[in-house]
Design a protein around this motif. Structure first.
Motif, short mmCIF file in Angstrom:
data_model
loop_
_atom_site.label_atom_id
_atom_site.label_comp_id
_atom_site.label_asym_id
_atom_site.label_seq_id
_atom_site.Cartn_x
_atom_site.Cartn_y
_atom_site.Cartn_z
N PHE A 111 90.65 73.30 5.87
CA PHE A 111 91.98 73.91 5.68
C PHE A 111 93.00 73.24 6.61
N ARG A 146 104.52 88.37 3.32
CA ARG A 146 104.20 87.61 2.11
C ARG A 146 102.86 86.90 2.21
N LEU A 203 104.95 87.97 -9.54
CA LEU A 203 104.97 88.71 -8.27
C LEU A 203 105.28 87.76 -7.12
N LEU A 239 97.45 86.86 -10.39
CA LEU A 239 96.11 86.85 -9.80
C LEU A 239 95.28 85.73 -10.43
N ILE A 251 91.74 77.61 -5.00
CA ILE A 251 90.33 77.53 -4.57
C ILE A 251 89.68 76.25 -5.10
N ALA A 260 96.91 78.58 6.72
CA ALA A 260 96.71 78.15 5.33
C ALA A 260 97.19 79.20 4.34
N GLY A 315 94.45 82.39 -8.49
CA GLY A 315 93.03 82.49 -8.18
C GLY A 315 92.20 81.29 -8.55
C1 HEM Z 1 92.16 78.76 -0.73
C2 HEM Z 1 92.82 79.60 -1.47
C3 HEM Z 1 94.21 80.11 -1.25
C4 HEM Z 1 95.20 79.68 -0.38
C5 HEM Z 1 95.10 78.54 0.63
C6 HEM Z 1 96.35 80.53 -0.59
C7 HEM Z 1 97.53 80.42 0.11
C8 HEM Z 1 98.67 81.17 -0.16
C9 HEM Z 1 99.94 80.96 0.46
C10 HEM Z 1 100.27 79.91 1.51
C11 HEM Z 1 100.80 81.86 -0.07
C12 HEM Z 1 102.30 81.99 0.22
C13 HEM Z 1 102.54 82.82 1.43
C14 HEM Z 1 104.04 82.87 1.74
O1 HEM Z 1 104.85 82.68 0.85
O2 HEM Z 1 104.36 83.05 2.92
C15 HEM Z 1 100.07 82.66 -1.03
C16 HEM Z 1 100.62 83.71 -1.75
C17 HEM Z 1 99.94 84.41 -2.69
N1 HEM Z 1 98.62 84.29 -3.02
FE1 HEM Z 1 97.29 82.94 -2.25
N2 HEM Z 1 96.06 81.44 -1.56
C18 HEM Z 1 94.77 81.24 -1.98
C19 HEM Z 1 94.08 81.98 -2.94
C20 HEM Z 1 94.57 83.07 -3.61
C21 HEM Z 1 93.81 83.89 -4.52
C22 HEM Z 1 92.33 83.72 -4.82
C23 HEM Z 1 94.67 84.84 -5.01
C24 HEM Z 1 94.42 85.97 -5.97
C25 HEM Z 1 93.32 86.19 -6.62
C26 HEM Z 1 95.96 84.61 -4.39
C27 HEM Z 1 97.09 85.37 -4.64
C28 HEM Z 1 98.32 85.17 -4.03
C29 HEM Z 1 99.53 85.93 -4.36
C30 HEM Z 1 99.65 87.01 -5.44
C31 HEM Z 1 100.53 85.46 -3.51
C32 HEM Z 1 101.99 85.94 -3.46
C33 HEM Z 1 102.15 87.03 -2.43
C34 HEM Z 1 103.59 87.52 -2.35
O3 HEM Z 1 104.51 86.79 -2.71
O4 HEM Z 1 103.78 88.66 -1.89
N3 HEM Z 1 95.87 83.54 -3.54
N4 HEM Z 1 98.77 82.22 -1.06
#
Ligand code: HEM
Length: 521
Positions: free
Chosen positions: A381, A461, A126, A319, A327, A455, A323
């Motif tokens: 962060f 997105r 995804l 996920l 973290i 962060a 996930g």
């Molecule tokens: C400290 C923890 C986390 C940080 C700093 C973080 C940060 C990010 C960042 C920077 C992105 C990319 C945003 C972009 O491309 O503009 C992202 C995307 C994503 N994150 Fe996290 N994340 C964290 C934890 C999690 C957790 C716990 C989950 C799910 C259980 C998760 C699921 C996702 C998913 C599925 C995407 C893709 C969204 C998309 O492309 O539409 N993240 N995250």
């Protein structure tokens, strides 16, 4: 990036090199010939002059977040570099990034077609795949709703406000015991090694309704390799930017493929077991709820199916994958900062002692009473910016930003590190200071400042796991700080130098902890 590309160029034979060079020169000239005209009223993007074939890789070097930040001072918040043969637009500065990701969100919501991303979840991720907008949107909605419902589901006992809280509290207590017993046996521990299993168990509980022992070899074999995943996914593999390199052997690519394969096999086995034992009257976890969505859809005559069952169920790969690594990295850095700033560690423990006490475990509802801990997490962060860039974006149509023309399908890097260290936004950005997030009397958070930290990305997105991530980081840290005092291993200086990757990690190291005995300082 440059460092990754150069050794590969060195391993080609002279004749192969010559053929490749000629092909590339022809390709390069063709690309120049086909260069899009700039529409009237718009300007060409500024940026350093690229070398043929290599582009600007020699200037980007080992720490792209730092070199691209330095370039933004020279060329402004919107500029273009060339990595290998691919033009990449780099965005920095709070205003320009907000303009692109929020106000012009649709234009910048795509993902580039990078060769290495095809191996993540067999190309069906995804987060990393180039799904059409409609497919991506449907999958994102499903993922968000599955996450929300399984985080908020009621706990089996009235002791916890929800299942997520129950998972974190139980894993947090177990982590405290685990670190204490490793201390007794070995006298020190590798923080990431233990934190990653505890964090993986929280998301495993939500996705697969199961937990693993801290010695489970299969889980350990890939969770501990997540650094290697991040190095390739964050640097961009050379083959992402110089297409012919994908046909040459590459050790880093082989490792990357191997980690992804192990990860996919691990998840596929659990998903198959879920299909076998699925009972629509007993939805146990996120995997069941995704299977249920597919089954319900088959019964619905009006359903307009645009996303395959496989693409629905593989949401669980994203996920689970996202996930645990992010973290664990945040918590592992948190422990490093606690060791580096012992006086802050004592203040945080004191706050917990005053507001929660030592007789009961902290809960999610304590968050608003612990502003110092919240400020610590925000500063963690900001200061570490351990996700220096978001996942690369891509323009979905011809567009413009700050008066510069950006063609459709251009790869876009968002420099989160630059925003978090911009001297125009932050006073003394390189110092680690909780005060910047607190009101003058230290009793509340300063909302204006907290919202500037970047962060989790922004806009279309933006990370879908943000709420869960913030809850986990808060509660794990509160439990650790209440029960343990962390300190460095005598004679081993603390090395806080980050290693560049999609998530920047500190070097693996040994730390110590002692159990806090109530009544003793
Ligand atoms: C400290 C923890 C986390 C940080 C700093 C973080 C940060 C990010 C960042 C920077 C992105 C990319 C945003 C972009 O491309 O503009 C992202 C995307 C994503 N994150 Fe996290 N994340 C964290 C934890 C999690 C957790 C716990 C989950 C799910 C259980 C998760 C699921 C996702 C998913 C599925 C995407 C893709 C969204 C998309 O492309 O539409 N993240 N995250």
């Amino acid at each position: 990036m440059a460092l990754m590309i150069l050794p590969i160029l060195g391993s080609i034979s002279v004749s192969e090199g010559l053929v490749a060079m000629v092909t590339l020169c022809v390709f390069y000239l063709l690309m120049r010939f086909m260069h899009k005209d700039i529409p009237e009223g718009l300007q060409r993007l500024p940026g350093p002059k690229p070398l043929p074939i290599l582009g600007n890789v020699l200037e980007i070097r080992r720490n792209p977040h730092l070199t691209l930040t330095a370039m933004s001072e020279r060329y402004g918040p919107v500029f273009q570099i060339q990595i290998g043969m691919r033009p990449v637009v780099v965005l920095s500065g709070n205003d320009s990034v907000r303009q692109a990701l929020i106000k012009q969100g649709e234009d910048f919501a795509g993902r580039p077609d990078l060769y290495s991303f095809r191996f993540i979840s067999n190309g069906k991720s995804l987060a990393f795949s180039t799904d059409q907008a409609g497919v991506w949107r449907t999958r994102r909605k499903l993922a968000l709703s599955a996450l929300r419902s399984f985080a908020n589901v009621e706990s089996s006992t009235s002791e916890y406000s929800c299942k997520l809280e129950e998972h974190i509290c139980k894993e947090g207590d177990y982590l405290v015991q685990q670190l204490s017993s490793v201390m007794e046996v070995s006298g020190s521990f590798d923080p990431f090694r233990h934190i990653v299993v505890s964090v993986a168990n929280v998301i495993c509980g939500m996705c697969f309704d199961r937990r693993y022992s801290h010695d489970d070899q299969e889980l350990l074999s890939f969770v501990n390799l997540s650094d290697e995943f991040g190095k390739v996914a964050g640097n961009g593999n050379p083959a992402d930017f110089i297409p012919f390199l994908r046909f040459l052997p590459s050790q880093s690519m082989k490792t990357f493929q191997d980690i992804n394969k192990r990860f996919n096999v691990f998840v596929e086995r659990i998903v198959r077991e879920h299909y076998r034992s699925y009972d629509k009257n007993n939805i146990r976890d996120i995997t069941d709820s995704l299977i249920d969505h597919c089954e319900e859809r088959k019964l619905d005559e009006n359903s307009n199916v645009q996303v395959s069952d496989e693409k629905v169920v593989t949401i669980v790969n994203d996920l689970f994958g996202a996930g645990f690594d992010t973290i664990s990295t945040a918590l592992s850095w948190a422990v490093m900062y606690l060791v580096a700033y012992p006086e802050i560690q004592e203040q945080l423990h004191q706050e917990l002692k005053d507001k929660v006490g030592l007789d009961r475990s902290p809960r999610l509802s304590d968050k608003s009473n612990l502003p110092l801990l919240e400020a610590f997490i925000l500063e963690l962060f900001r200061h570490s910016s351990f996700l220096p860039f978001t996942i690369p974006h891509c323009t979905t149509k011809d567009t413009s930003l700050n008066g510069y023309f950006i063609p459709k399908d251009t790869c876009v890097f968002i420099n989160q590190w630059q925003i978090n260290h911009d001297p125009n936004l932050w006073k003394d950005p390189s110092s680690f200071s909780l005060e910047r997030f607190l009101t003058a009397d230290g009793t509340e958070l300063n909302k204006m400042e907290t919202e500037k930290v970047m962060a989790f990305g922004l806009g279309k997105r933006r990370c879908i796991g943000e709420v869960i991530a913030r809850s986990e980081v808060f509660l794990f840290l509160a439990i650790l700080l209440q029960k343990l005092r962390f300190y460095g291993k005598p004679g081993q200086p603390l090395d806080m130098t980050p290693e560049y990757g999609l998530t920047m990690k500190h070097k693996r190291c040994q730390l110590c902890a002692s159990v806090r005995v109530p009544g003793q300082p």
